[in-house]
Design a protein around this motif. Structure first.
Motif, PDB file in Angstrom:
ATOM      1  N   GLU A  68       0.829  -1.208   0.000  1.00 39.45           N
ATOM      2  CA  GLU A  68       0.000   0.000   0.000  1.00 39.45           C
ATOM      3  C   GLU A  68       0.862   1.256   0.000  1.00 39.45           C
ATOM      4  OE1 GLU A  68      -2.372  -0.611   3.463  1.00 39.45           O
ATOM      5  OE2 GLU A  68      -4.002  -1.588   2.363  1.00 39.45           O
ATOM      6  N   PHE A  69       1.993   1.216   0.713  1.00 42.53           N
ATOM      7  CA  PHE A  69       2.897   2.362   0.695  1.00 42.53           C
ATOM      8  C   PHE A  69       3.396   2.631  -0.720  1.00 42.53           C
ATOM      9  CE2 PHE A  69       7.440   3.413   0.358  1.00 42.53           C
ATOM     10  CZ  PHE A  69       7.351   4.767   0.659  1.00 42.53           C
ATOM     11  N   TYR A  70       3.824   1.582  -1.427  1.00 40.17           N
ATOM     12  CA  TYR A  70       4.341   1.792  -2.784  1.00 40.17           C
ATOM     13  C   TYR A  70       3.254   2.282  -3.727  1.00 40.17           C
ATOM     14  CZ  TYR A  70       9.027   0.116  -1.848  1.00 40.17           C
ATOM     15  OH  TYR A  70      10.313   0.005  -1.361  1.00 40.17           O
ATOM     16  N   HIS A  71       2.051   1.782  -3.570  1.00 42.74           N
ATOM     17  CA  HIS A  71       0.926   2.307  -4.367  1.00 42.74           C
ATOM     18  C   HIS A  71       0.747   3.787  -4.083  1.00 42.74           C
ATOM     19  CE1 HIS A  71      -0.913  -0.926  -6.613  1.00 42.74           C
ATOM     20  NE2 HIS A  71      -0.839  -1.744  -5.575  1.00 42.74           N
ATOM     21  N   TYR A  72       0.787   4.141  -2.795  1.00 40.76           N
ATOM     22  CA  TYR A  72       0.596   5.551  -2.457  1.00 40.76           C
ATOM     23  C   TYR A  72       1.772   6.400  -2.932  1.00 40.76           C
ATOM     24  CZ  TYR A  72       0.207   9.987  -0.369  1.00 40.76           C
ATOM     25  OH  TYR A  72       0.167  11.349  -0.240  1.00 40.76           O
ATOM     26  N   VAL A 238      -8.555  11.450   2.637  1.00 36.60           N
ATOM     27  CA  VAL A 238      -9.995  11.176   2.626  1.00 36.60           C
ATOM     28  C   VAL A 238     -10.310  10.091   1.609  1.00 36.60           C
ATOM     29  CG1 VAL A 238     -12.274  12.193   2.294  1.00 36.60           C
ATOM     30  CG2 VAL A 238     -10.436  13.557   3.332  1.00 36.60           C
ATOM     31  N   LYS A 239      -9.777  10.277   0.413  1.00 34.96           N
ATOM     32  CA  LYS A 239      -9.859   9.288  -0.660  1.00 34.96           C
ATOM     33  C   LYS A 239      -8.817   9.677  -1.695  1.00 34.96           C
ATOM     34  CE  LYS A 239     -13.643  11.698  -3.076  1.00 34.96           C
ATOM     35  NZ  LYS A 239     -15.001  11.554  -3.658  1.00 34.96           N
ATOM     36  N   ARG A 240      -8.694   8.908  -2.734  1.00 36.96           N
ATOM     37  CA  ARG A 240      -7.662   9.176  -3.730  1.00 36.96           C
ATOM     38  C   ARG A 240      -7.824  10.588  -4.307  1.00 36.96           C
ATOM     39  NH1 ARG A 240      -6.053   4.946  -8.651  1.00 36.96           N
ATOM     40  NH2 ARG A 240      -3.772   5.130  -8.334  1.00 36.96           N
ATOM     41  N   TYR A 280       0.771   5.837   4.560  1.00 33.45           N
ATOM     42  CA  TYR A 280       0.941   7.175   3.982  1.00 33.45           C
ATOM     43  C   TYR A 280       2.162   7.920   4.503  1.00 33.45           C
ATOM     44  CZ  TYR A 280      -3.856   6.256   2.547  1.00 33.45           C
ATOM     45  OH  TYR A 280      -4.987   5.691   2.005  1.00 33.45           O
ATOM     46  N   TRP A 281       3.005   7.253   5.302  1.00 32.53           N
ATOM     47  CA  TRP A 281       4.248   7.896   5.746  1.00 32.53           C
ATOM     48  C   TRP A 281       5.382   7.491   4.816  1.00 32.53           C
ATOM     49  CZ3 TRP A 281       8.436   6.586   9.696  1.00 32.53           C
ATOM     50  CH2 TRP A 281       9.093   7.751  10.119  1.00 32.53           C
ATOM     51  N   LEU A 282       6.444   8.290   4.757  1.00 34.59           N
ATOM     52  CA  LEU A 282       7.555   8.050   3.836  1.00 34.59           C
ATOM     53  C   LEU A 282       8.510   7.015   4.423  1.00 34.59           C
ATOM     54  CD1 LEU A 282       8.698   8.967   1.085  1.00 34.59           C
ATOM     55  CD2 LEU A 282      10.061  10.659   2.337  1.00 34.59           C
ATOM     56  N   TRP A 283       8.158   5.748   4.282  1.00 32.65           N
ATOM     57  CA  TRP A 283       8.954   4.658   4.852  1.00 32.65           C
ATOM     58  C   TRP A 283      10.261   4.438   4.116  1.00 32.65           C
ATOM     59  CZ3 TRP A 283       7.710   2.952   9.476  1.00 32.65           C
ATOM     60  CH2 TRP A 283       6.386   3.099   9.911  1.00 32.65           C
ATOM     61  N   SER A 284      10.412   4.970   2.915  1.00 30.64           N
ATOM     62  CA  SER A 284      11.639   4.763   2.142  1.00 30.64           C
ATOM     63  C   SER A 284      12.790   5.623   2.637  1.00 30.64           C
ATOM     64  CB  SER A 284      11.383   5.060   0.652  1.00 30.64           C
ATOM     65  OG  SER A 284      10.839   6.364   0.483  1.00 30.64           O
TER      66      SER A 284
END
Length: 303
Positions: A68-72, A238-240, A280-284
């Motif tokens: 989900e992170f990579y999608h976001y 909220v949504k995409r 939605y956080w910048l894990w990279s």
């Protein structure tokens, strides 16, 4: 040559930004597969960060958050492209803010230091001036780190100022803000404070996402030096393509707090935001490359 690169980047970025978001999201969906499965962009860092931050979560859930992170992250890329030509009307609809009345009341008599993290689309937060009561004596902006590539640095500065936000280079922050006060101008300035500081800037440590973590203390120091109210920006998707952010007042009297207590409070609030929707956080970002153990070792060696 650098001017030529700037205009070339500007042209292609602007043309791409004219595409409707629904089409850009189609490209985002396509980008996900090579980024995640082929290039494997920083996957080791992302996986390590997630596993260490949420040891209580089963592996299947961690892998779901990872995907989900990579999608976001792909959505963030195309949304940032779109920001290059997005109209004020579109931005007002897609990036909304709560608690605006409270902030407008505060800035009648005090400046504001705004804490936020690399969470949701932090680039769209530069639209804050569209929602506040703007006057000639009011400055809204953000602290930024220079990008090594001069052409990209110039492009991002242009993009981040599209909705009347002022960009202030990090090392010049206090000088600019003191000047605003001397000119009797009110300000609200955003600090993205969740990056890992260099050793020279490491002053404090706190628990954050199951890690002993150090944070930049610049926002707290400037708030105390300028007697500014301290506000946290709690952002959610909220949504995409749509975000909402709430201004949460942390204190209007920063000088009454012991050193680093405000920064620790920010870390706690950011962690609550991240735990609510971690994808939605910048894990990279290699957030924990500087460890507390290494800090103690360096400190003892320099004693």
């Amino acid at each position: 040559m650098k001017h030529l690169l700037y205009y070339l980047f500007f042209f292609f970025w602007f043309v791409a930004s004219l595409l409707p978001l629904r089409l850009l999201y189609f490209f985002s969906d396509l980008l996900y597969y090579p980024l995640y499965y082929v290039v494997r962009y920083r996957r080791k860092v992302v996986r390590k960060n997630l596993e260490e931050s949420f040891p209580e979560k089963p592996l299947v859930e961690l892998r779901k958050i990872e995907r989900e992170f990579y999608h976001y992250f792909c959505d963030y890329i195309v949304e940032t492209i779109k920001l290059f030509s997005m109209s004020e009307k579109q931005m007002r609809q897609r990036m909304t803010f709560g608690g605006v009345d409270k902030i407008n009341e505060i800035i009648k008599h005090k400046d504001c230091v705004l804490y936020l993290g690399h969470y949701c689309n932090w680039e769209w937060v530069s639209s804050i001036p569209l929602h506040l009561g703007m006057t000639d004596n009011f400055i809204a902006g953000q602290i930024y780190h220079q990008i090594e590539n001069k052409a990209f640095d110039k492009l991002f500065l242009w993009m981040r100022s599209r909705f009347h936000a002022v960009n202030i280079e990090m090392l010049m922050a206090l000088r600019h803000l003191v000047r605003y006060k001397q000119q009797n101008k009110r300000f609200i300035i955003g600090f993205i404070s969740d990056q890992s500081p260099n050793w020279n800037f490491v002053k404090m440590w706190t628990e954050f996402l199951n890690h002993k973590s150090s944070f930049f203390i610049g926002a707290e120091s400037i708030a105390k030096a300028t007697d500014a109210a301290v506000v946290y920006l709690d952002v959610q998707r909220v949504k995409r393509g749509y975000y909402h952010a709430d201004f949460v007042v942390m204190t209007e009297d920063p000088k009454s707090f012991p050193d680093y207590e405000i920064t620790v409070d920010y870390a706690r609030r950011l962690e609550e935001t991240i735990r609510r929707a971690p994808q939605y956080w910048l894990w990279s970002h290699n957030r924990w490359k500087r460890t507390y153990e290494k800090y103690l070792k360096l400190k003892s060696e320099s004693a």
